[in-house]
Design a protein around this motif. Structure first.
Motif, PDB file in Angstrom:
ATOM      1  N   ALA A  31      33.045  31.792  40.525  1.00 27.68           N
ATOM      2  CA  ALA A  31      34.165  31.857  39.587  1.00 27.68           C
ATOM      3  C   ALA A  31      34.513  30.475  39.036  1.00 27.68           C
ATOM      4  CB  ALA A  31      35.379  32.484  40.269  1.00 27.68           C
ATOM      5  N   ARG A  45      35.235  44.576  32.077  1.00 32.27           N
ATOM      6  CA  ARG A  45      35.074  44.600  33.528  1.00 32.27           C
ATOM      7  C   ARG A  45      33.999  45.626  33.873  1.00 32.27           C
ATOM      8  NH1 ARG A  45      39.272  46.897  37.888  1.00 32.27           N
ATOM      9  NH2 ARG A  45      38.694  45.560  39.645  1.00 32.27           N
ATOM     10  N   ARG A  54      31.259  43.587  39.531  1.00 31.00           N
ATOM     11  CA  ARG A  54      32.711  43.757  39.413  1.00 31.00           C
ATOM     12  C   ARG A  54      33.449  42.695  40.231  1.00 31.00           C
ATOM     13  NH1 ARG A  54      35.576  49.033  38.343  1.00 31.00           N
ATOM     14  NH2 ARG A  54      37.744  48.664  38.884  1.00 31.00           N
ATOM     15  N   ALA A  55      32.977  42.427  41.437  1.00 26.37           N
ATOM     16  CA  ALA A  55      33.604  41.400  42.280  1.00 26.37           C
ATOM     17  C   ALA A  55      33.487  40.023  41.629  1.00 26.37           C
ATOM     18  CB  ALA A  55      32.964  41.395  43.667  1.00 26.37           C
ATOM     19  N   LYS A  56      32.328  39.735  41.055  1.00 29.67           N
ATOM     20  CA  LYS A  56      32.139  38.455  40.363  1.00 29.67           C
ATOM     21  C   LYS A  56      33.080  38.343  39.167  1.00 29.67           C
ATOM     22  CE  LYS A  56      27.336  37.320  41.400  1.00 29.67           C
ATOM     23  NZ  LYS A  56      26.013  37.120  40.783  1.00 29.67           N
ATOM     24  N   PHE A  57      33.167  39.402  38.380  1.00 30.05           N
ATOM     25  CA  PHE A  57      34.044  39.383  37.206  1.00 30.05           C
ATOM     26  C   PHE A  57      35.502  39.195  37.633  1.00 30.05           C
ATOM     27  CE2 PHE A  57      36.809  41.195  34.018  1.00 30.05           C
ATOM     28  CZ  PHE A  57      36.307  40.656  32.847  1.00 30.05           C
ATOM     29  N   ASP A  58      35.917  39.927  38.672  1.00 31.30           N
ATOM     30  CA  ASP A  58      37.305  39.824  39.139  1.00 31.30           C
ATOM     31  C   ASP A  58      37.620  38.422  39.647  1.00 31.30           C
ATOM     32  OD1 ASP A  58      37.720  42.465  38.459  1.00 31.30           O
ATOM     33  OD2 ASP A  58      37.617  43.215  40.521  1.00 31.30           O
ATOM     34  N   ALA A  59      36.678  37.809  40.355  1.00 38.92           N
ATOM     35  CA  ALA A  59      36.889  36.449  40.849  1.00 38.92           C
ATOM     36  C   ALA A  59      37.034  35.476  39.684  1.00 38.92           C
ATOM     37  CB  ALA A  59      35.729  36.043  41.760  1.00 38.92           C
ATOM     38  N   TRP A  60      36.179  35.619  38.683  1.00 35.70           N
ATOM     39  CA  TRP A  60      36.241  34.748  37.497  1.00 35.70           C
ATOM     40  C   TRP A  60      37.540  34.998  36.739  1.00 35.70           C
ATOM     41  CZ3 TRP A  60      32.420  35.409  32.815  1.00 35.70           C
ATOM     42  CH2 TRP A  60      32.625  34.382  31.883  1.00 35.70           C
ATOM     43  N   ASP A  61      37.887  36.279  36.545  1.00 31.46           N
ATOM     44  CA  ASP A  61      39.081  36.639  35.790  1.00 31.46           C
ATOM     45  C   ASP A  61      40.357  36.128  36.472  1.00 31.46           C
ATOM     46  OD1 ASP A  61      40.140  37.993  33.444  1.00 31.46           O
ATOM     47  OD2 ASP A  61      40.959  39.467  34.845  1.00 31.46           O
ATOM     48  N   SER A  62      40.318  35.978  37.796  1.00 32.54           N
ATOM     49  CA  SER A  62      41.498  35.499  38.525  1.00 32.54           C
ATOM     50  C   SER A  62      41.826  34.042  38.174  1.00 32.54           C
ATOM     51  CB  SER A  62      41.287  35.634  40.039  1.00 32.54           C
ATOM     52  OG  SER A  62      40.372  34.669  40.510  1.00 32.54           O
ATOM     53  N   LYS A  64      41.842  32.903  35.073  1.00 33.46           N
ATOM     54  CA  LYS A  64      42.247  32.880  33.663  1.00 33.46           C
ATOM     55  C   LYS A  64      43.372  31.871  33.457  1.00 33.46           C
ATOM     56  CE  LYS A  64      42.106  36.514  31.198  1.00 33.46           C
ATOM     57  NZ  LYS A  64      42.266  37.853  30.678  1.00 33.46           N
TER      58      LYS A  64
END
Length: 84
Positions: A31, A45, A54-62, A64
Motif C-alpha cells: 500500500a 474495488r 481486494r485486500a491489496k486494494f483496501d490496504a492502498w485505499d486506506s 487515501k
C-alpha cells in the motif's frame, strides 16, 4: 541523499530482508509503495471472489489523502525497521 533516492534504496532493500514479513506487513509495504508511486487508489474495488486483490486494494485505499512524500517516508521507515 534525496527522498527519492532513499525510497529507491528502500525498494532494493525490501527484496533482501532477513526474513519474510507477515501478510499484514506485506500489505502495508504494498500500500505504501502504491501510494508513493501512484497516488490515491484508482479503479473499482475487486469483487469478493478476488480476496488477495481486494485486500491489496483496501490496504492502498486506506492511505487515501496521504501525500506521495509521506508515503515514501513511511515506506523507508518500515523497510529500515524490518532490516534490523
Amino acid at each position: 541523499m534525496s527522498l527519492q533516492e532513499q525510497f529507491d534504496q528502500a525498494l532494493a532493500d525490501s527484496k533482501n530482508l532477513p526474513e519474510r514479513p507477515d501478510n499484514m506487513t506485506l500489505l502495508k509495504i504494498y500500500a505504501l509503495y502504491k501510494q508513493a508511486s501512484g497516488g490515491d487508489a484508482q479503479g473499482e474495488r475487486p469483487g469478493f471472489t478476488e480476496m488477495v486483490a481486494r485486500a491489496k486494494f483496501d490496504a492502498w485505499d486506506s492511505l487515501k489523502g496521504t501525500s506521495r512524500e509521506d508515503a515514501m517516508q513511511q515506506y523507508i521507515d518500515l523497510i529500515e525497521d524490518l532490516k534490523d
